[in-house]
Enzyme design. Sequence first.
Site: not given
Length: 385
Positions: A23, A204, A265, A281, A283-285
């Site tokens: 997020d 995860y 980041q 995993r 969304e961003d990666s």
Amino acid sequence: MNHLKSVTTSLALFCKVVDNFGDIGICWRLARQLEQEHQITVTLWVDDLVSFKKICPEIDIKAEQQDIHNIRIRHWRDQDGQFDVNDIANIVIEFFGCDIPPAYIATMARCQPPPAWINLEGLSAEEWVEGCHTLPSSHPQYPLTKYFFFPGFTPKTGGLLREKNLAQEHLEFNQVTQTRSAFLTSLGVSAKELDTFTISLFCYPHAPVEQIFETWKSGAEAITCLVPVGVAKEVIEKFLQQEAKPGAQAMRGNLSVRIIPFVPQHDYDKLLWSCDLNFVRGEDSFVRAQWAQKAFIWHIYPQDESLHHKKLRAFLERHTASSAASQAFSLAWNDASSTPDWLGLWTDLRRDLPDIRGQSALWRQQMQDIGDMTSNLLSFINAKR
Ligand code: TRH
């Protein structure tokens, strides 16, 4: 966009950290791009500075307000009732349906003209996204309209977050061989490991790590698996037989597992660029792996009633940089297939990796052609004004 600049000066981005780093990872990336590439004055409201600090070490977790890279960061607590019209930005973005303070909304309604109001949604490859992208929703009480904006993989969606300089930075990184070795060495990777097949692992805790380690361990190829600290801690410590802190390493058979620091980041891209295969995993990666133009395996964020399996399949159907083997591996990695044969899955995937890598360039181009999400979002807002 110049016209936009003249009418848009400020933007408030509200982020509630549900869990993990995605997020705030997405919001921070968006905030920086808005400021750097579009010269917008951004205030990022975030409720969890501790998670933020993991991806951005400059964060002071005690500060109510701080300015980092020209972004005003405000610790979002219970600031209701504290706003006047001068506090309201020209553009207000709530990330992922987080409820922004009611007093802020009430004050938005008193602004002339009212701000553009966007609910930025999560990424999905499912077909319904195109139908919902940019839909309006009128506020039941105030003369305000909120628009739903969806990132996505087709031209009828908002596209994916991508910085203007990303491709150039990537190119420069690849141009000099020593850049990769210097970067990996700075993370503690040994000279011997540099020459092995290198994998980054971000997943995860429920991923079948033990099973794949077993396969890699007994394979013919020397593999180094780099695991950012904190990832799948329990199973990694079982393998290492020691605490999984940066620098911890163990070699079993042909597999070396090494704990690396959780990098800021900006450096995460370099990790993806440096590896032969990336496990990502959320969304961003997941998006960054696509820009990295390398083969990747996605561990999707789990949802109730296995909704995530539907999302995973929707992506696999769209993703042209894949093969039957990579799809089978992805399904097994996400527990969406029964009794996986890990040795067979890995053998097939490994065989296909050079081809997948070739196809990744085409996929990247296809995604790039949609335009980057931030510019698409601003064009949409501009058209509504
Ligand atoms: O951390 P994630 O699993 O995040 C999320 C959240 O769970 C969120 O609630 C959910 O909505 C979303 O997934 C789908 O995975 P993600 O999205 O990849 O975010 C990780 C961020 O951390 C990303 O910005 C990259 C960054 N990162 C670093 O900065 N350094 C690192 O070393 C690593 C491994 C990641």
